[in-house]
Write an enzyme that holds these catalytic residues in place. Sequence first.
Site, PDB file in Angstrom:
ATOM      1  N   HIS A  47       0.830  -1.215   0.000  1.00 56.68           N
ATOM      2  CA  HIS A  47       0.000   0.000   0.000  1.00 56.68           C
ATOM      3  C   HIS A  47       0.864   1.264   0.000  1.00 56.68           C
ATOM      4  CE1 HIS A  47      -3.921  -1.950   0.159  1.00 56.68           C
ATOM      5  NE2 HIS A  47      -3.327  -2.869   0.917  1.00 56.68           N
ATOM      6  N   ALA A 136      -5.757 -15.259  -5.499  1.00 56.00           N
ATOM      7  CA  ALA A 136      -4.859 -15.565  -4.384  1.00 56.00           C
ATOM      8  C   ALA A 136      -3.981 -14.367  -4.023  1.00 56.00           C
ATOM      9  CB  ALA A 136      -3.985 -16.763  -4.736  1.00 56.00           C
ATOM     10  N   ASP A 185       2.147  -4.130  -9.272  1.00 59.71           N
ATOM     11  CA  ASP A 185       1.981  -5.475  -9.836  1.00 59.71           C
ATOM     12  C   ASP A 185       2.454  -5.516 -11.290  1.00 59.71           C
ATOM     13  OD1 ASP A 185       0.737  -5.837  -7.421  1.00 59.71           O
ATOM     14  OD2 ASP A 185      -1.289  -5.776  -8.241  1.00 59.71           O
TER      15      ASP A 185
HETATM   16  C1  GLA Z   1      -2.752  -4.555  -4.963  1.00 57.17           C
HETATM   17  C2  GLA Z   1      -2.590  -3.446  -5.993  1.00 57.17           C
HETATM   18  C3  GLA Z   1      -1.187  -2.857  -5.951  1.00 57.17           C
HETATM   19  C4  GLA Z   1      -0.792  -2.463  -4.527  1.00 57.17           C
HETATM   20  C5  GLA Z   1      -1.092  -3.595  -3.550  1.00 57.17           C
HETATM   21  C6  GLA Z   1      -0.863  -3.191  -2.129  1.00 57.17           C
HETATM   22  O1  GLA Z   1      -1.935  -5.640  -5.291  1.00 57.17           O
HETATM   23  O2  GLA Z   1      -2.853  -3.954  -7.287  1.00 57.17           O
HETATM   24  O3  GLA Z   1      -1.092  -1.755  -6.823  1.00 57.17           O
HETATM   25  O4  GLA Z   1      -1.415  -1.281  -4.139  1.00 57.17           O
HETATM   26  O5  GLA Z   1      -2.426  -4.061  -3.674  1.00 57.17           O
HETATM   27  O6  GLA Z   1       0.481  -2.938  -1.925  1.00 57.17           O
END
Ligand code: GLA
Length: 395
Positions: A47, A136, A185
């Site tokens: 986050h 997941a 991600d």
């Molecule tokens: C999800 C979102 C990411 C990131 C994470 C928390 O995976 O897709 O962009 O914010 O939550 O770190």
Amino acid sequence: MSADAVPSTGGDEAAAAAVGRGFEEVHGRAPEGVWAAPGRVNLIGEHTDYNDGFALPMALPQTTVLGARRRTDGLLRLHSAQGDGRVTELRVAGLAPGAVTGWARYPAGVVWALRERGLPVGGADLHLDSSVPVGAGLSSSAALECATAAAYDGLYGLRLDGPELARVAQHAENAFAGVPCGIMDQMASVCCVEGSALRLDSRTLDVRQVPFDLTGHGLRLLVLDTRVQHDLADGAYAALRAGCERAAGLLGVPALRDLATADLCAALAELPRDLAPLVRHVVTENDRVGRAVDALTAGAPEALGALLTAGHASLRDDYRVSCPETDLAVEAAVAAGALGARMTGGGFGGSVIALVPVDSARAVRRAVTGAFAAAGFAAPAVLEAVPSAGARRIA
Ligand code: GLA
């Protein structure tokens, strides 16, 4: 893959051949090329991406493999080995946010996002097969988006660099699929390299490959999938994001990344009670990323353990995105000999990572499975995370 088995994805060559065969069965001729993009776990820095901060993800061996061939009639024809057997047929020129549902909205969103950038892309036949577990918290959607972006980049000769591909994939997810995620991600799925974790600066998209040698240090990184499904579109994630932006505004900084650890105490005293814990998490988490990078750079990956567990406490108590299953997995793993453990990804379920000495891997896995059974939770699925390569052409 069992945590006791030697991790293997069957190799890129075998995956490319299988997807090539699947493509021919569905589309009647061979693909022009085959691309792969991985899922990820985030070691630390949760986050923080939408706060312009830092993260340290690594790619998994599990990938989405996608065969592709251009079409000249403006149609996008999508087929997934995990789908219902049907081919989804869309007119590229008619793609618009909200118009596509289900898994097809991710690849379709990428094609839409490329065209939104004014790039000259048309239709294609696509067939994909994915080994990234869905739901997941291991970024199966980013893997699908990034495989599509890499395939289109190759098919249409776009020559976008890694961060640009990640931006296109994130835009598809935000504006087409309606999920307000950050960039971590997609950056992980595109930019990771084998054997390293990726130190990501989410503001500049600067990356540094940080060698992460688990085997050489007698360690394993287990992924404990709690099987509790999360849905980032359900509002909680967006509310947290909005809370962070409101806090940055009240503190007069462009983003929470700009709040120094030394100024945290003073800042917390100024903030309303609902926002202070969010800010404390983000600032301390950015700091943990720096310390994790230092530990890996110093060749001391075992020092990550304490940072993982501290990160989980912060996500549980301050950010409040853990759940009974992830808390129990962390607790049971650490009690059984893990050096540290934490939830990974957005939270509200999903997976826990546990850093374990090789000799304790079996005991940790048994302890978590036993604790879940005793609590009446569904049995967790266990994978092993091995730092793997990002998006690539494999045939
Ligand atoms: C999800 C979102 C990411 C990131 C994470 C928390 O995976 O897709 O962009 O914010 O939550 O770190």
